[in-house]
Design a protein around this motif. Structure first.
Motif, PDB file in Angstrom:
ATOM      1  N   GLU A 191      27.069  22.199  72.347  1.00 35.23           N
ATOM      2  CA  GLU A 191      25.657  22.383  72.686  1.00 35.23           C
ATOM      3  C   GLU A 191      25.474  23.217  73.950  1.00 35.23           C
ATOM      4  OE1 GLU A 191      23.569  18.986  74.735  1.00 35.23           O
ATOM      5  OE2 GLU A 191      25.367  17.906  74.072  1.00 35.23           O
ATOM      6  N   PHE A 192      26.556  23.317  74.743  1.00 34.41           N
ATOM      7  CA  PHE A 192      26.493  24.090  75.981  1.00 34.41           C
ATOM      8  C   PHE A 192      27.021  25.511  75.824  1.00 34.41           C
ATOM      9  CE2 PHE A 192      26.712  19.637  77.473  1.00 34.41           C
ATOM     10  CZ  PHE A 192      25.494  19.588  78.143  1.00 34.41           C
ATOM     11  N   CYS A 193      27.338  25.921  74.590  1.00 32.21           N
ATOM     12  CA  CYS A 193      27.710  27.312  74.362  1.00 32.21           C
ATOM     13  C   CYS A 193      26.540  28.209  74.786  1.00 32.21           C
ATOM     14  CB  CYS A 193      28.047  27.556  72.893  1.00 32.21           C
ATOM     15  SG  CYS A 193      29.634  26.864  72.367  1.00 32.21           S
ATOM     16  N   GLY A 194      26.821  29.202  75.582  1.00 30.04           N
ATOM     17  CA  GLY A 194      25.773  30.087  76.071  1.00 30.04           C
ATOM     18  C   GLY A 194      25.117  29.626  77.353  1.00 30.04           C
ATOM     19  N   ALA A 195      25.445  28.425  77.809  1.00 29.98           N
ATOM     20  CA  ALA A 195      24.872  27.907  79.056  1.00 29.98           C
ATOM     21  C   ALA A 195      25.748  28.314  80.235  1.00 29.98           C
ATOM     22  CB  ALA A 195      24.765  26.388  79.000  1.00 29.98           C
ATOM     23  N   VAL A 196      25.136  28.437  81.406  1.00 25.98           N
ATOM     24  CA  VAL A 196      25.905  28.671  82.627  1.00 25.98           C
ATOM     25  C   VAL A 196      26.746  27.422  82.898  1.00 25.98           C
ATOM     26  CG1 VAL A 196      25.733  29.028  85.118  1.00 25.98           C
ATOM     27  CG2 VAL A 196      24.171  30.235  83.563  1.00 25.98           C
ATOM     28  N   PRO A 197      28.063  27.544  83.069  1.00 27.92           N
ATOM     29  CA  PRO A 197      28.906  26.363  83.254  1.00 27.92           C
ATOM     30  C   PRO A 197      28.418  25.418  84.353  1.00 27.92           C
ATOM     31  CG  PRO A 197      30.280  28.262  82.842  1.00 27.92           C
ATOM     32  CD  PRO A 197      28.879  28.779  82.964  1.00 27.92           C
ATOM     33  N   ALA A 198      27.982  25.960  85.478  1.00 29.50           N
ATOM     34  CA  ALA A 198      27.504  25.099  86.560  1.00 29.50           C
ATOM     35  C   ALA A 198      26.311  24.268  86.104  1.00 29.50           C
ATOM     36  CB  ALA A 198      27.140  25.935  87.783  1.00 29.50           C
ATOM     37  N   ASP A 199      25.424  24.866  85.308  1.00 30.72           N
ATOM     38  CA  ASP A 199      24.265  24.128  84.793  1.00 30.72           C
ATOM     39  C   ASP A 199      24.701  23.076  83.788  1.00 30.72           C
ATOM     40  OD1 ASP A 199      22.683  25.770  86.333  1.00 30.72           O
ATOM     41  OD2 ASP A 199      22.074  27.074  84.668  1.00 30.72           O
ATOM     42  N   ALA A 200      25.677  23.413  82.941  1.00 30.78           N
ATOM     43  CA  ALA A 200      26.180  22.449  81.958  1.00 30.78           C
ATOM     44  C   ALA A 200      26.794  21.246  82.655  1.00 30.78           C
ATOM     45  CB  ALA A 200      27.212  23.121  81.051  1.00 30.78           C
ATOM     46  N   MET A 201      27.559  21.489  83.715  1.00 27.62           N
ATOM     47  CA  MET A 201      28.179  20.388  84.444  1.00 27.62           C
ATOM     48  C   MET A 201      27.134  19.492  85.085  1.00 27.62           C
ATOM     49  SD  MET A 201      31.678  22.033  86.057  1.00 27.62           S
ATOM     50  CE  MET A 201      31.007  23.615  86.569  1.00 27.62           C
ATOM     51  N   ALA A 202      26.075  20.089  85.594  1.00 25.75           N
ATOM     52  CA  ALA A 202      24.995  19.302  86.199  1.00 25.75           C
ATOM     53  C   ALA A 202      24.290  18.458  85.148  1.00 25.75           C
ATOM     54  CB  ALA A 202      24.006  20.232  86.898  1.00 25.75           C
TER      55      ALA A 202
END
Length: 231
Positions: free
Chosen positions: A137-148
């Motif tokens: 679901e986090f494909c395409g998301a900024v990793p830092a935002d996904a981690m948050a």
């Protein structure tokens, strides 16, 4: 893997799945890398079997193709170095062993360590990780935002060792356009380790925490008390 109880009720066979994971590690040659006999290796992780048996009622059957598995048996890099664990991964239906990306400089993997707050108490030789999701679901998301976002859900990102355990036990969990970052292992800079596919094999690489990729999600697990149980 399920077992049918009296009355026809199906329940996930957590003990059987634990045994399968141990057998997979033996098959992959983990004891030889760790420098111990197979019997000793199996005996060292055996106490964790009762943990999953006790929690069987709250666990569901693995769905690796959908990126969800109930638990993983994870071996410490103190026993099996990361490079050796990578070399013992394959893709589903393939035999080509995994590789470490050339952008890791020689000896640099040692600088990537598990975040302090996610290390199981006592630096165990092995631990269990529950409620694992590869996080497409986090494909395409900024990793830092996904981690948050993951932290906000009360979950935790995976370490290198945990991500490698996922692919070792369930090769189908690493699939085209469904690869994943491992945000719980860092080295103090903006690089986030990740597992993806290259030339028909798993590859351990890294990406910048501010750079999104359409094919790269963020793997996570249950972040509650007892989510990482070691021995």
């Amino acid at each position: 893997m399920v077992q049918v109880q009296a009355g026809g009720t199906a329940e996930f066979d957590a003990g059987g799945e634990f045994d399968r994971q141990v057998a997979r590690l033996l098959e992959a040659g983990y004891p030889a890398v760790a420098g111990v006999p197979e019997e000793e290796f199996a005996a060292r992780v055996a106490p964790l079997r009762q943990v999953v048996v006790d929690r069987a009622a709250e666990l569901s059957a693995p769905e690796p193709e959908n990126g969800r598995v109930p638990f993983l048996l994870v071996v410490s890099r103190a026993l099996v170095p990361v490079e050796e664990a990578v070399a013992r991964t394959t893709l589903a239906g393939k035999s080509k062993p995994g590789i470490v990306d050339r952008h890791y400089k020689p000896g640099e993997l040692e600088r990537f360590t598990t975040l302090e707050e996610l290390r199981p108490a006592g630096e165990p030789a092995a631990h269990l990780l529950f409620g694992v999701e590869r996080g497409e679901e986090f494909c395409g998301a900024v990793p830092a935002d996904a981690m948050a976002e993951i932290a906000g859900r009360g979950r935790t990102t995976l370490t290198m060792e945990e991500g490698l355990a996922l692919v070792t036990q369930y090769p189908a969990a690493l699939a085209k356009n469904k690869c994943f970052s491992l945000g719980a292992t860092r080295c103090g800079d903006r690089r986030v380790p990740a597992l993806w596919i290259s030339e028909g094999a798993p590859k351990l690489g890294w990406c910048w925490e501010g750079n999104p990729h359409t094919w790269l999600g963020m793997a996570s697990a249950d972040g509650g008390v007892g989510a990482r149980v070691g021995v």
